[in-house]
Design a protein around this motif. Structure first.
Motif, mmCIF file in Angstrom:
data_model
loop_
_atom_site.group_PDB
_atom_site.id
_atom_site.type_symbol
_atom_site.label_atom_id
_atom_site.label_comp_id
_atom_site.label_asym_id
_atom_site.label_seq_id
_atom_site.Cartn_x
_atom_site.Cartn_y
_atom_site.Cartn_z
ATOM 1 N N LYS A 94 3.313 5.281 -6.165
ATOM 2 C CA LYS A 94 2.630 6.214 -7.333
ATOM 3 C C LYS A 94 1.948 6.720 -7.925
ATOM 4 O O LYS A 94 1.758 7.355 -8.675
ATOM 5 N N ARG A 95 0.175 6.634 -7.229
ATOM 6 C CA ARG A 95 -0.519 7.424 -6.935
ATOM 7 C C ARG A 95 -0.037 8.975 -6.922
ATOM 8 O O ARG A 95 -1.233 9.525 -7.683
ATOM 9 N N ASN A 96 0.809 8.802 -6.681
ATOM 10 C CA ASN A 96 1.217 10.214 -6.210
ATOM 11 C C ASN A 96 2.104 10.825 -6.967
ATOM 12 O O ASN A 96 2.856 12.008 -6.547
ATOM 13 N N ASN A 146 0.649 -1.314 0.175
ATOM 14 C CA ASN A 146 -0.319 0.306 0.236
ATOM 15 C C ASN A 146 1.387 0.888 0.183
ATOM 16 O O ASN A 146 0.013 2.478 -0.453
ATOM 17 N N SER A 164 -8.726 -7.550 -2.189
ATOM 18 C CA SER A 164 -9.803 -5.665 -2.532
ATOM 19 C C SER A 164 -9.903 -5.545 -1.319
ATOM 20 O O SER A 164 -9.962 -4.323 -0.903
ATOM 21 N N LYS A 176 -5.569 -0.708 -1.048
ATOM 22 C CA LYS A 176 -6.366 0.452 -0.952
ATOM 23 C C LYS A 176 -5.790 1.357 -2.484
ATOM 24 O O LYS A 176 -7.022 1.955 -3.399
ATOM 25 N N TYR A 177 -5.527 0.442 -3.944
ATOM 26 C CA TYR A 177 -4.976 1.765 -4.801
ATOM 27 C C TYR A 177 -4.607 0.641 -6.125
ATOM 28 O O TYR A 177 -4.318 0.199 -6.507
ATOM 29 N N ILE A 178 -5.780 -0.593 -5.667
ATOM 30 C CA ILE A 178 -5.777 -1.015 -6.825
ATOM 31 C C ILE A 178 -5.336 -1.032 -8.172
ATOM 32 O O ILE A 178 -4.704 -1.893 -9.026
ATOM 33 N N ASN A 179 -6.167 -0.076 -8.367
ATOM 34 C CA ASN A 179 -5.478 0.381 -9.694
ATOM 35 C C ASN A 179 -5.006 1.316 -10.494
ATOM 36 O O ASN A 179 -3.937 0.813 -11.017
ATOM 37 N N PHE A 180 -3.957 0.853 -9.618
ATOM 38 C CA PHE A 180 -2.688 1.232 -9.968
ATOM 39 C C PHE A 180 -1.468 -0.228 -9.458
ATOM 40 O O PHE A 180 -0.095 -0.226 -9.878
ATOM 41 N N LEU A 200 1.666 1.984 -3.606
ATOM 42 C CA LEU A 200 1.149 2.386 -4.032
ATOM 43 C C LEU A 200 0.984 3.245 -4.199
ATOM 44 O O LEU A 200 0.110 4.655 -4.735
ATOM 45 N N TYR A 201 1.049 4.147 -3.169
ATOM 46 C CA TYR A 201 0.746 5.356 -2.711
ATOM 47 C C TYR A 201 1.821 6.807 -3.280
ATOM 48 O O TYR A 201 1.092 7.418 -3.701
#
Length: 294
Positions: free
Chosen positions: A122-124, A116, A152, A156-160, A119-120
């Motif tokens: 990557k999301r940012n 997570n 799932s 938190k950010y599966i799409n990333f 992924l956080y």
């Protein structure tokens, strides 16, 4: 290693000087992929320096990790800053079975937290590639849940996630002790076929499973939509000092087992099966299939 009982042996720990020697010896360039594996490489005190040094050659640097050290936000940021291109993290099933395989209570929760954190980032805006490798054992089949449903509730950010890797559990002493038996290949293939159809919105990789055992419609799709081999031009060499208890070094290619009928298969050149240890079959979001050298 954070999960020491996951491995059957211990190898030599490379230092920064030996990495520099490898760069010179093999003349590494942007045509190469350098995979940092273990043991657990995130415990190496010079990991960030090793990655930074490798990046000067423009080689693609990939890290295989159990993900637990990425619970540390500062460590996560430092490793990303060093220039790692991709991180691959394994999931062995739901919490109970994952911890049973690693033989470390709480390892699942730490892996998920580390994932997570990555992924956080990557999301940012981070450009890091993130793969989640599902190492299929009988517990996956018994739960009868899709891989998406398995994670799932935790991720938190599966799409990333850039890619879902589907592969089979290896047969080693650790797995024998956990009594999480390796699935029969035909049953495994049915499960993976179902997951391929469920994960139609994601990039996927298939490793260690003969194509001929997959659903006939999927094999037809592969034949019709197979584009090309990707990255097969990479130099393939393995540098390790991994030994069994008897002192003999492991030769993976000599120890590979596969069906006799694989030798006659017309899909052998693109199959991510157990007869091609470093090859995976990949499907991208456009539905195109190609082989990749891992």
């Amino acid at each position: 290693c954070l999960s020491p009982k996951t491995f059957e042996g211990v190898g030599r720990q490379m230092d920064l000087a030996s990495i520099n020697d490898i760069i010179l010896k093999y003349n590494l360039s942007n045509r190469d992929r350098f995979i940092i594996n273990g043991g657990e490489p995130t415990l190496h005190c010079e990991l960030d320096k090793i990655i930074s040094t490798l990046n000067k050659t423009n080689v693609e640097v990939v890290l295989y990790s159990n993900g637990r050290k990425f619970c540390d936000h500062i460590f996560t940021k430092d490793i990303i800053k060093s220039g790692i291109k991709r991180v691959t993290i394994p999931i062995h099933g739901e919490e109970k079975n994952h911890d049973k395989i690693t033989q470390v209570n709480g390892s699942f929760n730490e892996t998920v937290e580390g994932l997570n954190n990555l992924l956080y980032e990557k999301r940012n805006g981070s450009k890091i590639g993130i793969e989640v490798k599902f190492i299929i054992n009988n517990s996956f089949l018994e739960n009868k849940k899709s891989i998406i449903n398995l994670i799932s509730k935790n991720i938190k950010y599966i799409n990333f996630i850039d890619c879902f890797v589907l592969t089979s559990i290896i047969h080693c002493d650790t797995i024998k002790k956990t009594k999480l038996l390796i699935p029969e290949l035909d049953i495994l293939a049915k499960y993976i076929s179902a997951q391929i159809n469920i994960l139609y919105d994601y990039n996927i990789k298939i490793m260690d499973i003969p194509l001929c055992l997959l659903d006939t419609d999927i094999v037809k799709q592969i034949k019709e939509n197979f584009k090309t081999a990707k990255n097969i031009g990479f130099n393939e060499f393995t540098i390790f000092d991994y030994k069994r208890k008897n002192g003999k070094k492991i030769n993976y290619k000599e120890s590979t087992n596969y069906y006799d009928k694989c030798k006659l298969c017309d899909l052998e050149d693109r199959c991510g099966s157990i007869m091609n240890y470093y090859r995976s079959l990949v499907r991208d979001k456009n539905g195109d299939w190609y082989t990749d050298l891992e």
